[in-house]
Design a protein around this motif. Structure first.
Motif, PDB file in Angstrom:
ATOM      1  N   LEU A   4       7.784  33.321 -30.267  1.00  0.00           N
ATOM      2  CA  LEU A   4       6.849  32.447 -30.808  1.00  0.00           C
ATOM      3  C   LEU A   4       7.441  30.858 -30.606  1.00  0.00           C
ATOM      4  N   ASN A   5       8.590  30.553 -31.006  1.00  0.00           N
ATOM      5  CA  ASN A   5       9.039  29.204 -31.175  1.00  0.00           C
ATOM      6  C   ASN A   5       9.306  28.725 -29.886  1.00  0.00           C
ATOM      7  N   HIS A   6      10.019  29.543 -28.950  1.00  0.00           N
ATOM      8  CA  HIS A   6      10.099  29.046 -27.458  1.00  0.00           C
ATOM      9  C   HIS A   6       8.723  28.878 -26.689  1.00  0.00           C
ATOM     10  N   GLY A   7       7.712  29.779 -26.990  1.00  0.00           N
ATOM     11  CA  GLY A   7       6.325  29.643 -26.410  1.00  0.00           C
ATOM     12  C   GLY A   7       5.624  28.549 -26.827  1.00  0.00           C
ATOM     13  N   TRP A   8       5.594  28.308 -28.085  1.00  0.00           N
ATOM     14  CA  TRP A   8       4.895  27.237 -28.445  1.00  0.00           C
ATOM     15  C   TRP A   8       5.488  25.665 -28.209  1.00  0.00           C
ATOM     16  N   LEU A   9       6.971  25.633 -28.112  1.00  0.00           N
ATOM     17  CA  LEU A   9       7.617  24.407 -27.580  1.00  0.00           C
ATOM     18  C   LEU A   9       7.382  24.350 -25.974  1.00  0.00           C
ATOM     19  N   GLY A  10       7.393  25.435 -25.266  1.00  0.00           N
ATOM     20  CA  GLY A  10       7.125  25.213 -23.866  1.00  0.00           C
ATOM     21  C   GLY A  10       5.728  25.022 -23.541  1.00  0.00           C
ATOM     22  N   LEU A  11       4.892  25.344 -24.473  1.00  0.00           N
ATOM     23  CA  LEU A  11       3.501  24.906 -24.086  1.00  0.00           C
ATOM     24  C   LEU A  11       3.478  23.477 -24.317  1.00  0.00           C
ATOM     25  N   ALA A  12       3.965  22.888 -25.490  1.00  0.00           N
ATOM     26  CA  ALA A  12       4.046  21.632 -25.769  1.00  0.00           C
ATOM     27  C   ALA A  12       4.395  20.633 -24.787  1.00  0.00           C
ATOM     28  N   ALA A  13       5.680  21.309 -24.114  1.00  0.00           N
ATOM     29  CA  ALA A  13       6.180  20.400 -22.966  1.00  0.00           C
ATOM     30  C   ALA A  13       5.548  20.562 -21.873  1.00  0.00           C
ATOM     31  N   GLN A  14       4.818  21.472 -21.310  1.00  0.00           N
ATOM     32  CA  GLN A  14       4.008  21.639 -20.221  1.00  0.00           C
ATOM     33  C   GLN A  14       2.630  20.580 -20.552  1.00  0.00           C
ATOM     34  N   GLN A  15       2.246  20.968 -21.750  1.00  0.00           N
ATOM     35  CA  GLN A  15       1.051  19.688 -22.194  1.00  0.00           C
ATOM     36  C   GLN A  15       1.604  18.461 -21.750  1.00  0.00           C
ATOM     37  N   LEU A  16       2.740  17.983 -22.248  1.00  0.00           N
ATOM     38  CA  LEU A  16       3.320  16.595 -22.197  1.00  0.00           C
ATOM     39  C   LEU A  16       3.307  16.158 -20.572  1.00  0.00           C
ATOM     40  N   GLY A  17       3.618  17.109 -19.830  1.00  0.00           N
ATOM     41  CA  GLY A  17       3.493  16.617 -18.218  1.00  0.00           C
ATOM     42  C   GLY A  17       2.207  16.538 -17.818  1.00  0.00           C
ATOM     43  N   THR A  18       1.108  17.504 -18.456  1.00  0.00           N
ATOM     44  CA  THR A  18      -0.210  17.397 -17.973  1.00  0.00           C
ATOM     45  C   THR A  18      -0.606  15.992 -18.421  1.00  0.00           C
ATOM     46  N   LEU A  19      -0.555  15.735 -19.688  1.00  0.00           N
ATOM     47  CA  LEU A  19      -1.104  14.494 -20.273  1.00  0.00           C
ATOM     48  C   LEU A  19      -0.419  12.963 -19.747  1.00  0.00           C
ATOM     49  N   GLU A  20       0.858  13.117 -19.238  1.00  0.00           N
ATOM     50  CA  GLU A  20       1.460  11.773 -18.502  1.00  0.00           C
ATOM     51  C   GLU A  20       0.820  11.741 -17.375  1.00  0.00           C
ATOM     52  N   ARG A  21       0.488  12.997 -16.727  1.00  0.00           N
ATOM     53  CA  ARG A  21      -0.162  12.518 -15.289  1.00  0.00           C
ATOM     54  C   ARG A  21      -1.751  11.984 -15.689  1.00  0.00           C
ATOM     55  N   ALA A  22      -2.539  12.603 -16.795  1.00  0.00           N
ATOM     56  CA  ALA A  22      -3.901  12.337 -16.784  1.00  0.00           C
ATOM     57  C   ALA A  22      -3.883  10.931 -17.312  1.00  0.00           C
TER      58      ALA A  22
END
Length: 365
Positions: free
Chosen positions: A223-241
């Motif tokens: 759960l912790n690594h999944g949440w952290l991973g989703l947050a990191a992937q979201q960071l990249g998505t939002l940076e490009r947005a």
């Protein structure tokens, strides 16, 4: 606390970004949007061939022994390209958990996942269950382990060779490995059309990962690594947005002025920049604490909260500032809107985040 990336981390992020930039073009994303399965197998093979997939896995399964900071760097670049590949689910969670707790045969499966030869995934969500650490799916041992229950929105379930499935054994959480061919897998449509499915178990045979006594620890790790991973992937998505909407604000003219010079637009872009900086700090802090083997639950939940909240605001800003083209499904900004919304929904609502943070803070004091 020094958040400066090492040279190795920068090189890994740069390599991932170069591979994604070369293969994940706007035309390729439009092509995948119309495909039966939204999975970029060409990119997946390239990430395996360049060693990106295995880089952050333990050396025992063919990896380079890197950590959470390197994994978040990879996920961030994947997010920037809105690339439909299961790095988080197959490598970070699937291979990572089997490398740490699996038996010899399960570790071989982890090595194959790191080499891109097979896909793993994790089933962490259940319908109407707001406590993922207490799964309603049950397991019993009767000449072998059998599972009864259902999981929802399981990423790449139909493409996976094995699924990591948390279940309850006599009141204790445990984690099992299931062949999706032995379960009922029903495709589900989600906002960005990524391949997800409901998986139902009816006395489905399963392999135990680790021991039942290890189960709570394994599930918390997932759960912790999944949440952290989703947050990191979201960071990249939002940076490009934010990059896309800033570029549009500098180019688009209305009333003989660049729209970025209008106060309302400039304020929304400034708010997006602040959201982005806050999320970047939260993700980096959480990953650093994981790598330093420090308690990181509160920091991970903070990153999880900001990824969902910032994702909502920035995704809508990107569409609103683009105006009419923002809702054109052929425009690239739409890919980032749907990717950000998917991550937001997967991370959960603010109430759940704040409740979890409140519990953690109360326990700390």
């Amino acid at each position: 606390m020094d958040f400066t990336l090492t040279e190795g981390q920068q090189d890994l992020a740069r390599l991932t970004g170069e591979v994604c930039a070369k293969l994940v073009t706007a035309d390729r994303l439009r092509e995948l949007d119309k495909a039966e399965v939204r999975f970029d197998d060409q990119l997946w093979r390239s990430l395996a061939e360049t060693g990106v997939l295995a880089a952050a896995l333990p050396e025992s399964v063919g990896g380079s022994g890197l950590g959470a900071l390197e994994q978040t760097a990879i996920l961030r670049e994947i997010g920037k390209s809105a690339a439909p590949v299961p790095y988080l689910w197959s490598v970070v969670l699937g291979a990572g958990a089997l490398a740490r707790w699996g038996d010899e045969a399960q570790r071989e499966l982890a090595a194959k996942a790191g080499a891109g030869e097979t896909i793993l995934t994790a089933a962490l969500s259940e319908e109407r269950n707001w406590e993922p650490a207490k799964p309603t799916t049950t397991a019993t041992e009767d000449g072998g382990w059998k599972l009864v229950g259902a999981k929802t929105v399981v990423p790449f379930a139909a493409q996976a060779a094995r699924i990591l499935v948390p279940a309850t054994v006599s009141g204790k959480a445990a984690v099992f490995l299931v062949d999706p061919a032995d379960a009922r897998v029903t495709p589900q449509q989600v906002v960005d059309r990524s391949p997800q499915a409901e998986v139902e178990f009816d006395s489905t045979p399963a392999e135990l990962v680790g021991t039942v006594d290890d189960g709570a620890e394994i599930l918390a790790w997932l759960l912790n690594h999944g949440w952290l991973g989703l947050a990191a992937q979201q960071l990249g998505t939002l940076e490009r947005a934010v990059e896309l909407v800033a570029e549009y604000g500098r180019e688009r003219e209305q009333f003989n002025r660049k729209i970025g010079s209008f106060q309302a637009v400039a304020q929304r872009l400034a708010d997006g920049y602040i959201d982005l900086q806050g999320l970047r700090l939260a993700v980096t802090q959480a990953a650093w604490r994981v790598d330093e083997a420090l308690a990181a639950e509160a920091e991970i939940h903070t990153a999880k909260f900001w990824a969902a909240e910032a994702g909502h605001r920035i995704a809508h800003t990107a569409v609103h500032v683009h105006g009419g083209v923002g809702i054109d499904r052929d425009h690239i900004v739409q890919c980032y809107f749907t990717a950000a919304k998917h991550n937001e929904f997967a991370l959960g609502g603010a109430t759940d985040h704040l409740r979890a943070l409140g519990t953690l803070l109360a326990e700390a004091h």
